[in-house]
Enzyme design. Structure first.
Site, PDB file in Angstrom:
ATOM      1  N   ASP A 178       0.905  -1.133   0.000  1.00  0.00           N
ATOM      2  CA  ASP A 178       0.000   0.000   0.000  1.00  0.00           C
ATOM      3  C   ASP A 178       0.948   1.186   0.000  1.00  0.00           C
ATOM      4  O   ASP A 178       1.581   1.470   1.029  1.00  0.00           O
ATOM      5  CB  ASP A 178      -0.882   0.011   1.251  1.00  0.00           C
ATOM      6  CG  ASP A 178      -1.871   1.166   1.208  1.00  0.00           C
ATOM      7  OD1 ASP A 178      -1.443   2.296   0.900  1.00  0.00           O
ATOM      8  OD2 ASP A 178      -3.065   0.944   1.472  1.00  0.00           O
ATOM      9  N   HIS A 179       1.081   1.854  -1.113  1.00  0.00           N
ATOM     10  CA  HIS A 179       2.189   2.810  -1.214  1.00  0.00           C
ATOM     11  C   HIS A 179       2.005   3.996  -0.260  1.00  0.00           C
ATOM     12  O   HIS A 179       2.964   4.692   0.030  1.00  0.00           O
ATOM     13  CB  HIS A 179       2.411   3.265  -2.663  1.00  0.00           C
ATOM     14  CG  HIS A 179       1.414   4.262  -3.162  1.00  0.00           C
ATOM     15  ND1 HIS A 179       0.147   3.915  -3.546  1.00  0.00           N
ATOM     16  CD2 HIS A 179       1.495   5.601  -3.319  1.00  0.00           C
ATOM     17  CE1 HIS A 179      -0.498   5.013  -3.931  1.00  0.00           C
ATOM     18  NE2 HIS A 179       0.291   6.050  -3.806  1.00  0.00           N
ATOM     19  N   HIS A 241      -5.860   2.786   1.047  1.00  0.00           N
ATOM     20  CA  HIS A 241      -5.147   3.931   1.618  1.00  0.00           C
ATOM     21  C   HIS A 241      -5.906   4.618   2.757  1.00  0.00           C
ATOM     22  O   HIS A 241      -5.336   4.932   3.799  1.00  0.00           O
ATOM     23  CB  HIS A 241      -4.842   4.969   0.531  1.00  0.00           C
ATOM     24  CG  HIS A 241      -4.285   4.392  -0.728  1.00  0.00           C
ATOM     25  ND1 HIS A 241      -3.318   3.407  -0.722  1.00  0.00           N
ATOM     26  CD2 HIS A 241      -4.541   4.643  -2.044  1.00  0.00           C
ATOM     27  CE1 HIS A 241      -3.010   3.088  -1.982  1.00  0.00           C
ATOM     28  NE2 HIS A 241      -3.740   3.821  -2.798  1.00  0.00           N
TER      29      HIS A 241
HETATM   30  C1  BG6 Z   1      -3.619   4.670  -6.333  1.00  0.00           C
HETATM   31  C2  BG6 Z   1      -4.927   4.774  -7.053  1.00  0.00           C
HETATM   32  O1  BG6 Z   1      -3.628   3.584  -5.454  1.00  0.00           O
HETATM   33  O2  BG6 Z   1      -3.384   5.863  -5.604  1.00  0.00           O
HETATM   34  C3  BG6 Z   1      -4.957   5.987  -7.960  1.00  0.00           C
HETATM   35  O3  BG6 Z   1      -5.166   3.609  -7.823  1.00  0.00           O
HETATM   36  C4  BG6 Z   1      -4.599   7.225  -7.184  1.00  0.00           C
HETATM   37  O4  BG6 Z   1      -6.229   6.132  -8.570  1.00  0.00           O
HETATM   38  C5  BG6 Z   1      -3.309   7.025  -6.403  1.00  0.00           C
HETATM   39  O5  BG6 Z   1      -4.432   8.272  -8.097  1.00  0.00           O
HETATM   40  C6  BG6 Z   1      -3.039   8.205  -5.491  1.00  0.00           C
HETATM   41  O6  BG6 Z   1      -1.749   8.079  -4.958  1.00  0.00           O
HETATM   42  P1  BG6 Z   1      -0.897   9.347  -4.558  1.00  0.00           P
HETATM   43  O7  BG6 Z   1       0.365   8.799  -3.986  1.00  0.00           O
HETATM   44  O8  BG6 Z   1      -0.663  10.144  -5.801  1.00  0.00           O
HETATM   45  O9  BG6 Z   1      -1.734  10.100  -3.575  1.00  0.00           O
END
Ligand code: BG6
Length: 491
Positions: A178-179, A241
């Site tokens: 989960d980045h 997230h």
């Molecule tokens: C991803 C989603 O997990 O997270 C995307 O699939 C979204 O739709 C992205 O844009 C948002 O990540 P960040 O790091 O740009 O907030």
């Protein structure tokens, strides 16, 4: 710490994620000396590329992000090999095994292998079972699986996927990405809470009135219409997230900073989430879909006019929700979340609003009530914390005035830089899974989210459109309004 020595197999090496995130991240680890010369990367995908083509692409991906000396880059890309791959053909796995053994000899790698799934999720199961049946997971060192989202698209598909990968890997060797958990300020939540005597004692329903988490995006679905139509904001952002941030904000202090202890506290939060059933869904969750509008002076189309999107689509591109956590710490404190595409700005922020004092003798200008104390955790694009207190307005008036203390992490704008991935990759190499999601977390969050999806299927409520560039539909404001709160403005 020791520099990890490992081979990394990237499934989907010709794809976007590899290019934008993984290659630059591995390079940065190499450049900073977090990994030694003793590593190798095997990129696999369907296309008939060669080692040279892959190395060329890796160079491009790296130089897109960093200024690099050519000889350092050349040395780096020599560690990369490409293997044209048929995920369903046994031959491919035999070839992969041969290459890995060879590279482990060449680079003196003690048989540690990371398998990184960075491709269409429908193949994850097939790949895992073939890796095992063809003996690629039988290495002399450890083998770990890194797996990207989406982890299933509801509870039952997630279970199926989990069973498939568990045939080949133990839970302890599975690193579900989960980045958001790789973001600096998401990792900081725990520290702010548990390393400060002035927060932890107040961090409960006696002193906190509500918590608001906003993750807004200015971009629309871009070219991901096909995927997004089957997902929507609930599955795309909330299941992973948003619920991860909720659990970090709500968890009890872990007894030690180990993977198991941290995860077990987060899991308890997810178990305490009050399920939103059937007809109740419209009282707790609001959907929206972006219509046309103006973003930074440019006209942008509505969701239904985007590529690969049904012109009558009912997919939500915005969700706001009120979550309740039924435990001693949080009973009665709403956690409000909202996330959406094509909102006014790209921003992720957490606002913790403290309760009013039992007796207050002070007023702001014009006899206005004093401002509540709030703590803001700025996740992105700026990183830092702000604390809003009340002070005396300078001079004789006797008025009070809100005073804001700001701390900002120095430096670079971290949106879309590979840093989150870099951190997570290194954690995986070091065997630290604290910032990855355990199966129990995935299971509980799907269980929660599935109920909401089910409620929406039977709900007769229309999905409101919101203007692109706005902060979502009015209904999202009403969600807080009926509890006597409002969204704190996000800048
Ligand atoms: C991803 C989603 O997990 O997270 C995307 O699939 C979204 O739709 C992205 O844009 C948002 O990540 P960040 O790091 O740009 O907030």
């Amino acid at each position: 710490p020791d520099q990890p020595k490992t081979s990394i197999v990237i499934f989907g090496a010709t794809g976007d994620l590899a290019k934008r995130k993984l290659f630059p991240s591995i390079f940065n680890l190499y450049r900073k000396g977090n990994i030694s010369e003793e590593f190798a990367v095997v990129g696999v995908a369907r296309r008939p590329w060669t080692n040279e083509v892959l190395r060329e692409k890796v160079c491009e991906a790296v130089t897109d992000v960093f200024d690099v000396e050519q000889d350092k880059l050349d040395r780096f890309v020599n560690h990369f090999n490409y293997l044209p791959f048929d995920v369903t053909g046994k031959e491919s796995y035999h070839e992969l095994k041969k290459q890995l053994t060879q590279l482990e000899g060449d680079y003196n790698i003690p048989g540690n292998r990371i398998f990184y799934m960075a491709m269409a999720p429908e193949f994850f199961g097939t790949i895992a079972s073939n890796l095992k049946s063809e003996g690629v997971t039988e290495a002399n060192g450890w083998t770990r699986l890194v797996i990207e989202k989406p982890f299933g698209h509801d509870l039952s598909s997630a279970k199926k996927l989990n069973e498939d990968i568990r045939e080949a890997f133990n839970e302890d060797d599975i690193y579900r990405i989960d980045h958001y958990l790789g973001k600096e300020m998401v990792q900081n939540i725990e520290v702010i809470r548990f390393a400060n005597a002035m927060f932890e004692p107040l961090w409960n329903n006696r002193y906190i009135s509500n918590i608001q988490i906003t993750s807004s995006e200015a971009l629309g679905v871009e070219d991901r219409g096909g995927y997004y139509e089957t997902s929507g904001a609930l599955r795309d952002m909330v299941q992973n997230h948003m619920l991860q941030m909720v659990s970090l904000l709500a968890m009890d202090p872990p007894i030690r900073l180990s993977t198991d202890e941290i995860r077990s506290e987060k899991i308890k939060v997810l178990r305490a989430l009050r399920m939103v059933n059937g007809e109740e869904v419209d009282n707790y969750f609001v959907r929206g879909q972006y219509g046309p509008g103006i973003i930074r002076g440019n006209e942008v189309p509505g969701y239904r006019s985007e590529k690969n999107v049904d012109p009558n689509s009912k997919t939500e591109t915005f969700v706001a929700g009120k979550l309740l956590i039924d435990n001693h710490r949080w009973a009665g404190v709403p956690f409000y979340i909202r996330t959406g595409k094509r909102m006014g700005l790209k921003s992720t922020k957490i606002v913790i609003q403290f309760k009013e004092l039992p007796l207050n003798l002070y007023f702001n200008k014009n006899q206005k009530k004093i401002h509540p104390n709030i703590l803001i955790i700025h996740i992105q694009p700026d990183e830092g914390i702000s604390l809003v207190l009340n002070g005396k307005k300078v001079g004789p008036s006797g008025e009070t005035t809100p005073v804001q203390l700001d701390y900002s992490n120095d430096g670079i704008d971290t949106v879309n830089t590979p840093e989150a991935y870099e951190r997570l990759l290194l954690d995986c190499m070091l065997g630290d899974a604290a910032n990855f999601t355990h199966w129990d977390e995935v299971e509980l969050s799907w269980t929660y989210v599935d109920e909401i999806s089910k409620g929406w299927v039977t709900s007769t409520k229309q999905i409101p459109l919101y203007d692109s560039g706005s902060m979502g539909p009015k209904e999202a404001d009403d969600l807080l309004g009926k509890d006597g709160f409002q969204w704190w403005p996000i800048k």
